[in-house]
Design a protein around this motif. Sequence first.
Motif, short mmCIF file in Angstrom:
data_model
loop_
_atom_site.label_atom_id
_atom_site.label_comp_id
_atom_site.label_asym_id
_atom_site.label_seq_id
_atom_site.Cartn_x
_atom_site.Cartn_y
_atom_site.Cartn_z
N ILE A 178 0.56 -1.23 -0.17
CA ILE A 178 0.21 0.10 -0.18
C ILE A 178 0.58 1.22 -0.45
O ILE A 178 0.29 2.43 -0.70
CB ILE A 178 -0.79 0.04 1.03
N ALA A 179 1.54 1.10 0.89
CA ALA A 179 2.81 2.74 1.32
C ALA A 179 3.13 2.91 -0.41
O ALA A 179 3.66 4.09 -1.09
CB ALA A 179 4.12 1.83 1.76
N ARG A 180 3.50 1.65 -1.51
CA ARG A 180 4.17 1.33 -2.75
C ARG A 180 3.43 2.57 -3.34
O ARG A 180 3.84 3.52 -4.27
CB ARG A 180 4.65 0.66 -3.25
N GLN A 181 1.92 2.17 -3.67
CA GLN A 181 1.07 2.47 -4.46
C GLN A 181 0.47 3.58 -4.06
O GLN A 181 0.64 4.36 -4.92
CB GLN A 181 0.07 1.76 -3.96
N ASN A 182 0.83 4.36 -2.86
CA ASN A 182 0.12 5.97 -2.18
C ASN A 182 1.77 6.45 -2.86
O ASN A 182 0.91 7.92 -3.28
CB ASN A 182 -0.15 5.83 -0.93
N ARG A 185 3.63 8.27 -8.37
CA ARG A 185 3.27 9.36 -9.26
C ARG A 185 2.64 9.55 -10.81
O ARG A 185 2.70 8.59 -11.42
CB ARG A 185 4.71 10.28 -9.53
N PRO A 186 1.80 10.64 -10.46
CA PRO A 186 0.59 9.88 -12.49
C PRO A 186 2.41 9.51 -13.20
O PRO A 186 2.30 9.13 -14.11
CB PRO A 186 0.02 11.35 -12.05
N GLN A 187 2.75 10.33 -13.67
CA GLN A 187 4.25 10.27 -14.32
C GLN A 187 4.64 8.67 -14.94
O GLN A 187 5.49 8.39 -15.74
CB GLN A 187 5.04 11.19 -14.84
N ASP A 188 5.00 8.51 -13.51
CA ASP A 188 5.58 7.14 -13.54
C ASP A 188 4.52 5.63 -13.36
O ASP A 188 5.00 4.46 -14.46
CB ASP A 188 5.48 6.59 -12.53
N ALA A 189 2.93 6.10 -13.14
CA ALA A 189 1.89 5.33 -14.18
C ALA A 189 1.20 5.22 -15.60
O ALA A 189 0.80 3.90 -15.97
CB ALA A 189 0.90 5.39 -13.11
N THR A 190 2.23 5.99 -16.08
CA THR A 190 1.10 6.62 -17.13
C THR A 190 2.52 6.15 -18.64
O THR A 190 3.29 7.31 -18.29
CB THR A 190 -0.05 7.34 -17.67
N ARG A 191 2.61 6.46 -19.38
CA ARG A 191 3.21 6.62 -20.54
C ARG A 191 2.78 6.84 -21.79
O ARG A 191 2.17 6.47 -22.09
CB ARG A 191 4.82 5.71 -20.98
#
Length: 203
Positions: A178-182, A185-191
């Motif tokens: 959960i800590a890693r998910q929180n 950052r948005p730029q790390d989640a999408t490309r």
Amino acid sequence: MIQALAFYLFALVVLLSGAMTILSRNPVHSVLWLILAFFNAAGLMVLVGAEFIAMLLVIVYVGAVAVLFLFVVMMLDIDFAELRAGFVRYAALGLLLAVALVAEILIGVGAWSAGGIDLARRAAPTDAGVPNIEAIGQLLYTRYLFIFEGAGLVLLVAMIGAIVLTHRERSGSRYQNIARQNARRPQDATRNVRPEIGQGVQL
């Protein structure tokens, strides 16, 4: 007269429901017949003054166990042709169980023919004026207190064992961080990509 008629009515329905539970080819119908048998057995318990046992039959067996059976049977994909095909293979075991049940019935009929039970010689005699639930409570929390607590400890150990087996460490399992998910950052989640015409996206 009314009590005798009620007894014979409840007993007849219990016997018929039990027979239909065994003879029904559809498992859902078998569970419904079983529920009817439990209801009428509760009526018999009321007639003999054991209202607490009747309440347990309705609440525990009808309200929980039988309904759970019904849900499980309805959720399973049962192949009735395969069930009927395996009848011959287990015929010997079924015949052995039938013989054992017939022997138990004969022993019960013999015990009933021997006469009634002397209530004064019971292991835990109770006053006739005490209600059924109060008498059970007095026996459980006085004479059989340690046995009652022991049964509770057995159930507690079984519950802890089920929890330990469910949450044991398994190789190859992926757990949620959960800590890693929180912290993501948005730029790390999408490309953002712009693929060429006729080319797919590389993952």
